[in-house]
Design an enzyme around this catalytic site. Structure first.
Site, PDB file in Angstrom:
ATOM      1  N   LYS A   1      -1.225 -17.004  -6.924  1.00 20.22           N
ATOM      2  CA  LYS A   1      -0.736 -16.631  -5.604  1.00 20.22           C
ATOM      3  C   LYS A   1      -1.244 -17.675  -4.605  1.00 20.22           C
ATOM      4  O   LYS A   1      -2.421 -18.025  -4.624  1.00 20.22           O
ATOM      5  CB  LYS A   1      -1.273 -15.254  -5.239  1.00 20.22           C
ATOM      6  CG  LYS A   1      -1.014 -14.814  -3.804  1.00 20.22           C
ATOM      7  CD  LYS A   1      -1.581 -13.426  -3.571  1.00 20.22           C
ATOM      8  CE  LYS A   1      -1.384 -12.961  -2.141  1.00 20.22           C
ATOM      9  NZ  LYS A   1      -1.810 -11.560  -1.931  1.00 20.22           N
TER      10      LYS A   1
ATOM     11  N   GLU B   1       4.568  -4.843  -5.720  1.00 15.48           N
ATOM     12  CA  GLU B   1       3.114  -4.986  -5.572  1.00 15.48           C
ATOM     13  C   GLU B   1       2.595  -3.929  -4.598  1.00 15.48           C
ATOM     14  O   GLU B   1       2.830  -4.018  -3.393  1.00 15.48           O
ATOM     15  CB  GLU B   1       2.760  -6.383  -5.057  1.00 15.48           C
ATOM     16  CG  GLU B   1       1.268  -6.593  -4.841  1.00 15.48           C
ATOM     17  CD  GLU B   1       0.953  -7.915  -4.169  1.00 15.48           C
ATOM     18  OE1 GLU B   1      -0.128  -8.005  -3.542  1.00 15.48           O
ATOM     19  OE2 GLU B   1       1.768  -8.852  -4.259  1.00 15.48           O
TER      20      GLU B   1
ATOM     21  N   ARG C   1      -5.127  -1.105  -0.452  1.00 13.88           N
ATOM     22  CA  ARG C   1      -5.765  -1.093   0.865  1.00 13.88           C
ATOM     23  C   ARG C   1      -5.827   0.298   1.476  1.00 13.88           C
ATOM     24  O   ARG C   1      -6.356   0.451   2.579  1.00 13.88           O
ATOM     25  CB  ARG C   1      -4.996  -1.999   1.832  1.00 13.88           C
ATOM     26  CG  ARG C   1      -4.853  -3.437   1.408  1.00 13.88           C
ATOM     27  CD  ARG C   1      -4.058  -4.214   2.449  1.00 13.88           C
ATOM     28  NE  ARG C   1      -3.527  -5.452   1.930  1.00 13.88           N
ATOM     29  CZ  ARG C   1      -2.577  -6.152   2.510  1.00 13.88           C
ATOM     30  NH1 ARG C   1      -2.048  -5.732   3.653  1.00 13.88           N
ATOM     31  NH2 ARG C   1      -2.138  -7.275   1.972  1.00 13.88           N
TER      32      ARG C   1
END
Length: 217
Positions: free
Chosen positions: A138, A50, A54
């Site tokens: 999640k 993943e 950001r």
């Protein structure tokens, strides 16, 4: 979620949760680190990676992994908008992860053609997603939102839901999460210590990934 197909060169996996017990959560500031880091994780038995959106380098790093590490299953994390969904898919993301969801974001992830894990932290959010036909989620932020005790309390009333808890999980606590019947994998970054990345010690990353991959319920 059922099996999802994609027009991408590499097919999307049917589910993120079954690829490995640990989903590495990777923050990349330098595109040059993407390929050797991904190769180290794959060699250690963690193919799903993943890459969180950001940093300015994130999409290029995701693209580099998708193009140069065919054994990897790269995905995009911290997906917050339909525009990021589109950009991540164009960069080669084979799954999507968000810290939360909105109707607009959920629709875009559903339309993406790849598996996705929308973030939840409450029973009401889980029920909302189950009403939409989404069963894989999640759980974030895992430790702050109640940890294993909270997830265990959801198993009986909401058995359809399965989770990838992420947030504050390390090698000591990961087995406790993985022992739960409603947890398919955990997300974390402990196999990517800052000093190893700074030294470009990819062999150490590989060794830590091996230990993480060996975790099981």
């Amino acid at each position: 979620m059922g099996v999802v197909t994609s027009d991408a060169a590499s097919p999307a996996p049917p589910s993120v949760l079954g690829l490995a017990p640990v989903l590495p959560v990777v923050v990349l500031h330098d595109v040059a680190d993407a390929v050797p880091l991904a190769r180290a994780l794959v060699a250690g038995g963690l193919p799903a990676i993943e890459v969180v959106l950001r940093t300015p380098a994130a999409l290029d790093a995701l693209r580099a992994i998708a193009d140069e590490v065919p054994e990897a299953v790269p995905g995009a994390g911290t997906v917050l908008s339909p525009e990021q969904v589109e950009a991540a898919r164009a960069a080669g993301a084979r799954f999507l992860v968000s810290p939360g969801f909105s109707p607009r974001l959920l629709g875009a992830m559903r339309d993406s053609g790849v598996p996705f894990l929308p973030g939840v932290s409450t029973a009401s959010e889980v029920v909302t997603l189950l009403e939409e036909g989404v069963t894989e989620m999640k759980f974030f932020p895992a430790e702050a939102a109640g940890g294993t005790a909270y997830l265990a309390s959801l198993a009986a009333p909401l058995p359809q839901a399965r989770f990838c808890p992420t947030g504050g999980i390390g090698p000591a606590s990961a087995p406790d999460y993985l022992a739960l019947p409603n947890v398919g994998c955990v997300g974390g970054s402990w196999m990517l210590p800052a000093e190893a990345r700074a030294a470009k010690d990819w062999d150490r990353v590989r060794r830590l990934a091996c230990r993480a991959a060996a975790l099981a319920a």
